[in-house]
Every structure is written in C-alpha cells, then in structure tokens.
Design an enzyme around this catalytic site. Sequence first.
Site, PDB file in Angstrom:
ATOM      1  N   GLU A   1      -0.540  -9.328  -0.572  1.00  0.00           N
ATOM      2  CA  GLU A   1      -1.969  -9.561  -0.298  1.00  0.00           C
ATOM      3  C   GLU A   1      -2.769  -9.581  -1.609  1.00  0.00           C
ATOM      4  O   GLU A   1      -3.701 -10.368  -1.767  1.00  0.00           O
ATOM      5  CB  GLU A   1      -2.486  -8.491   0.665  1.00  0.00           C
ATOM      6  CG  GLU A   1      -1.880  -8.659   2.065  1.00  0.00           C
ATOM      7  CD  GLU A   1      -2.172  -7.502   2.990  1.00  0.00           C
ATOM      8  OE1 GLU A   1      -1.816  -6.357   2.650  1.00  0.00           O
ATOM      9  OE2 GLU A   1      -2.755  -7.732   4.067  1.00  0.00           O
TER      10      GLU A   1
ATOM     11  N   GLY B   1       0.652  -5.023   0.961  1.00  0.00           N
ATOM     12  CA  GLY B   1      -0.540  -5.065   0.101  1.00  0.00           C
ATOM     13  C   GLY B   1      -0.279  -5.717  -1.248  1.00  0.00           C
ATOM     14  O   GLY B   1      -1.205  -6.221  -1.881  1.00  0.00           O
TER      15      GLY B   1
ATOM     16  N   GLU C   1       4.664  -5.240   7.266  1.00  0.00           N
ATOM     17  CA  GLU C   1       3.891  -4.202   7.957  1.00  0.00           C
ATOM     18  C   GLU C   1       4.342  -3.954   9.393  1.00  0.00           C
ATOM     19  O   GLU C   1       4.266  -2.832   9.890  1.00  0.00           O
ATOM     20  CB  GLU C   1       2.383  -4.558   7.950  1.00  0.00           C
ATOM     21  CG  GLU C   1       1.697  -4.336   6.607  1.00  0.00           C
ATOM     22  CD  GLU C   1       1.774  -5.528   5.675  1.00  0.00           C
ATOM     23  OE1 GLU C   1       2.601  -6.430   5.902  1.00  0.00           O
ATOM     24  OE2 GLU C   1       0.995  -5.546   4.702  1.00  0.00           O
TER      25      GLU C   1
ATOM     26  N   ALA D   1       0.868  -1.172   0.000  1.00  0.00           N
ATOM     27  CA  ALA D   1       0.000   0.000   0.000  1.00  0.00           C
ATOM     28  C   ALA D   1       0.906   1.222   0.000  1.00  0.00           C
ATOM     29  O   ALA D   1       2.055   1.153   0.461  1.00  0.00           O
ATOM     30  CB  ALA D   1      -0.873  -0.021   1.243  1.00  0.00           C
TER      31      ALA D   1
HETATM   32  N1  CAA Z   1       4.571   3.100  -0.589  1.00  0.00           N
HETATM   33  C1  CAA Z   1       4.959   4.259  -1.144  1.00  0.00           C
HETATM   34  N2  CAA Z   1       6.092   4.401  -1.866  1.00  0.00           N
HETATM   35  C2  CAA Z   1       6.840   3.303  -2.039  1.00  0.00           C
HETATM   36  C3  CAA Z   1       6.507   2.054  -1.484  1.00  0.00           C
HETATM   37  C4  CAA Z   1       5.295   1.973  -0.733  1.00  0.00           C
HETATM   38  N3  CAA Z   1       4.854   0.835  -0.204  1.00  0.00           N
HETATM   39  N4  CAA Z   1       7.482   1.171  -1.803  1.00  0.00           N
HETATM   40  C5  CAA Z   1       8.371   1.833  -2.540  1.00  0.00           C
HETATM   41  N5  CAA Z   1       8.007   3.135  -2.685  1.00  0.00           N
HETATM   42  C6  CAA Z   1       8.700   4.190  -3.412  1.00  0.00           C
HETATM   43  C7  CAA Z   1       9.882   4.739  -2.612  1.00  0.00           C
HETATM   44  O1  CAA Z   1       9.458   5.685  -1.660  1.00  0.00           O
HETATM   45  C8  CAA Z   1      10.723   5.335  -3.731  1.00  0.00           C
HETATM   46  O2  CAA Z   1      10.146   6.566  -4.105  1.00  0.00           O
HETATM   47  P1  CAA Z   1      11.129   7.862  -4.361  1.00  0.00           P
HETATM   48  O3  CAA Z   1      12.050   7.418  -5.474  1.00  0.00           O
HETATM   49  O4  CAA Z   1      10.179   8.938  -4.760  1.00  0.00           O
HETATM   50  O5  CAA Z   1      11.849   8.097  -3.080  1.00  0.00           O
HETATM   51  C9  CAA Z   1      10.499   4.377  -4.879  1.00  0.00           C
HETATM   52  O6  CAA Z   1       9.281   3.679  -4.591  1.00  0.00           O
HETATM   53  C10 CAA Z   1      11.599   3.354  -5.030  1.00  0.00           C
HETATM   54  O7  CAA Z   1      11.748   2.673  -3.796  1.00  0.00           O
HETATM   55  P2  CAA Z   1      13.166   2.528  -3.018  1.00  0.00           P
HETATM   56  O8  CAA Z   1      14.053   3.680  -3.343  1.00  0.00           O
HETATM   57  O9  CAA Z   1      12.856   2.287  -1.584  1.00  0.00           O
HETATM   58  O10 CAA Z   1      13.734   1.212  -3.726  1.00  0.00           O
HETATM   59  P3  CAA Z   1      14.780   0.172  -3.097  1.00  0.00           P
HETATM   60  O11 CAA Z   1      15.197  -0.698  -4.218  1.00  0.00           O
HETATM   61  O12 CAA Z   1      15.821   0.864  -2.323  1.00  0.00           O
HETATM   62  O13 CAA Z   1      13.904  -0.694  -2.057  1.00  0.00           O
HETATM   63  C11 CAA Z   1      11.971  -1.948  -1.297  1.00  0.00           C
HETATM   64  C12 CAA Z   1      12.880  -1.530  -2.507  1.00  0.00           C
HETATM   65  C13 CAA Z   1      12.755  -2.864  -0.389  1.00  0.00           C
HETATM   66  C14 CAA Z   1      10.777  -2.659  -1.896  1.00  0.00           C
HETATM   67  C15 CAA Z   1      11.535  -0.671  -0.537  1.00  0.00           C
HETATM   68  O14 CAA Z   1      11.010   0.270  -1.449  1.00  0.00           O
HETATM   69  C16 CAA Z   1      10.494  -0.917   0.520  1.00  0.00           C
HETATM   70  O15 CAA Z   1      10.818  -1.425   1.577  1.00  0.00           O
HETATM   71  N6  CAA Z   1       9.222  -0.503   0.261  1.00  0.00           N
HETATM   72  C17 CAA Z   1       8.158  -0.561   1.236  1.00  0.00           C
HETATM   73  C18 CAA Z   1       7.672  -1.963   1.448  1.00  0.00           C
HETATM   74  C19 CAA Z   1       6.594  -2.008   2.503  1.00  0.00           C
HETATM   75  O16 CAA Z   1       6.820  -1.705   3.658  1.00  0.00           O
HETATM   76  N7  CAA Z   1       5.378  -2.417   2.104  1.00  0.00           N
HETATM   77  C20 CAA Z   1       4.263  -2.501   2.985  1.00  0.00           C
HETATM   78  C21 CAA Z   1       3.441  -1.249   2.887  1.00  0.00           C
HETATM   79  S1  CAA Z   1       2.190  -1.177   4.144  1.00  0.00           S
HETATM   80  C22 CAA Z   1       0.907  -2.117   3.571  1.00  0.00           C
HETATM   81  O17 CAA Z   1       0.956  -2.695   2.503  1.00  0.00           O
HETATM   82  C23 CAA Z   1      -0.280  -2.112   4.494  1.00  0.00           C
HETATM   83  C24 CAA Z   1      -1.368  -3.064   4.206  1.00  0.00           C
HETATM   84  O18 CAA Z   1      -1.246  -4.279   4.347  1.00  0.00           O
HETATM   85  C25 CAA Z   1      -2.676  -2.535   3.865  1.00  0.00           C
END
Ligand code: CAA
Length: 257
Positions: free
Chosen positions: A115, A112, A135, A66
């Site tokens: 999911e 998400g 999460e 998400a």
């Molecule tokens: N939400 C918003 N933006 C996201 C995102 C997310 N879940 N995942 C990645 N992005 C964005 C980053 O912010 C970044 O944007 P900018 O270039 O504008 O800064 C871009 O995508 C590229 O990401 P990274 O620079 O972080 O890429 P990386 O290769 O260094 O890392 C990754 C990759 C390990 C997937 C890392 O992006 C990450 O950990 N992402 C988040 C994963 C996460 O925590 N997901 C769970 C979300 S909560 C959820 O889903 C709740 C639910 O169940 C309802």
Amino acid sequence: MKYKNLLVTVKQKIALVTINRPKKLNALNKQTLTELHWAFAALQDDDAVRVIVLTGSGEKAFVAGADISEFHTFDSQQGYDLAKEGQELVFDFLEQSKKPVIAAINGYALGGGLELAMSCHIRVASDHAKMGLPETTLGLIPGYGGTQRLPQLVGKGIAYEMILTAGMIDANRALEVGLVNHVTSSDQLLNLSFSIAEKVIKNSPNAISKAIAAVRAGFSQGVDGYKVEMEAFSSCFDSDDFITGTKAFLSKKTPKF
Ligand code: CAA
C-alpha cells in the site's frame, strides 16, 4: 532531524528515505509511520530536494506490512483509527506530495508495504521482490488504501484475485500487470530509481506538482479531473517556470529549472 526508524540523505536534489527496521522486515509500527510523516513533511519544504526515493533497509524487504504485533489486540474503533490516521498522515499525504516519490521495492512489499509503494507515483522493483496483500489471512482486509489503489493500478479482476487469494506475485508478474513500472537487479535498483529522478529534475517543478494534482484528481470521488486539469494548466501560465521553459525553447536552449 534525528529519526529512530528512518535514514534520510539528500544528494543532488534527490532525497533517499530508507525505512530502517530490517530485523522486523521494516514493518510499519506507529513510530515509523509518524517518522514517515515528519520526513515527508520536511522534504516538501526543503528547497534542496526535487524528488524523493523511498526504499527499505536490507535485501529482504521493502516493507512486510503494518506491524501485526501492535494491532493484534485492537477492537473495531482502534482499527478504524489505525486506518484513518495511517491513511491521512502517510499514504494520502505521500500521494498528494507536490514532489514525485519513487518507490524502490527491494524485497517483500506486503500489506501496508505494498500500500505504501502504491501511494508513490512511480514504482521500480528489484527482480527478487514479492508483492501481495495478505490481510485476509489475518482476518482483515487492506486498511491503508489497498482496496482502492490496487484496482486503479492493475484493474478490478487482478486486484480481486490478489486480495481474495492473499497470494504474492513476483516482480515480473507485477510488471506484466502494471503494478510496477520497471524491474531490475537489486544492485541496479537505486541507480535506476535515481536515473528516473534525474529525468524528472530536468523539468519544471511547478508543472510537476500540478501534474501530480491533476492525475490524482481523476481518481478522487466527486472531483472533476478535467476541470482540475484546466485550472492547473491555466495556472502554469502565470509561473516563472513557464517563462523559463518557453523562452529556452524559442532560443533553442535547454531550460534550467
Ligand atoms: N508485523 C510485525 N512483524 C513482522 C511483520 C509484520 N507485518 N512481518 C515480519 N515481521 C517480523 C517477524 O515477526 C520476525 O520477527 P522475529 O524475528 O522477532 O520473530 C521478523 O520480522 C522476520 O520475519 P519472518 O521470520 O517471518 O521472516 P520469513 O522470511 O520467515 O517470512 C514473510 C517473511 C513471508 C514476509 C513473513 O514475515 C510474513 O508473512 N510477514 C507478515 C506479512 C503480512 O501479513 N503483512 C500484512 C500485515 S497487515 C497490514 O498490513 C494491514 C493493513 O493493510 C493496514
């Protein structure tokens, strides 16, 4: 229909839905979730479509979760609404689809994103895909059905480990624990997904939709899956597909559904 964050194409009865926010690793913001609902609703009613393949744009991510930037200021009521709306409009909606949905997991499927893949009926992963429910690193728990669908697929012990450690598993481990059905190279990912779709298309669409509903019933609280199966089975006898299928068998022909 024109979408901002999705690409939708239809070829030989297979729809390919691509989530197209590669710069944000295809994170599910409100607009994307709304468009996914619209797209799946439209494809349900499209007679030219029998199977849907869902993937992410680019090689890096299926969906990285998400969109954290959209909900980081939310309170508990907004959090509840986020989960409810998402589950109803997209995740449950997709799982209830009468047409099979195949997730082609082309990279990160996190939170998400995993999911979403778990709401699909079949999952195929590319060999560099990584999956997890991170999460708890954000002070949250999965909110789009992850605490329910992950244990259904992999069992309680592995689900607990994945959710509590927030760790990612690679595609081969996902195959080993039953989280995905197949692993292949990234250049074969769509080919393999389409070839599974082609096998499905050979069979009765009515029976397929009934089978999806019966399997799902067995995982629904308070629903007797065996009873749903009996009713679904019996209703097949009134269908044109039943006549087509049995007639073809008895005259040693291949049925055309
Ligand atoms: N939400 C918003 N933006 C996201 C995102 C997310 N879940 N995942 C990645 N992005 C964005 C980053 O912010 C970044 O944007 P900018 O270039 O504008 O800064 C871009 O995508 C590229 O990401 P990274 O620079 O972080 O890429 P990386 O290769 O260094 O890392 C990754 C990759 C390990 C997937 C890392 O992006 C990450 O950990 N992402 C988040 C994963 C996460 O925590 N997901 C769970 C979300 S909560 C959820 O889903 C709740 C639910 O169940 C309802």
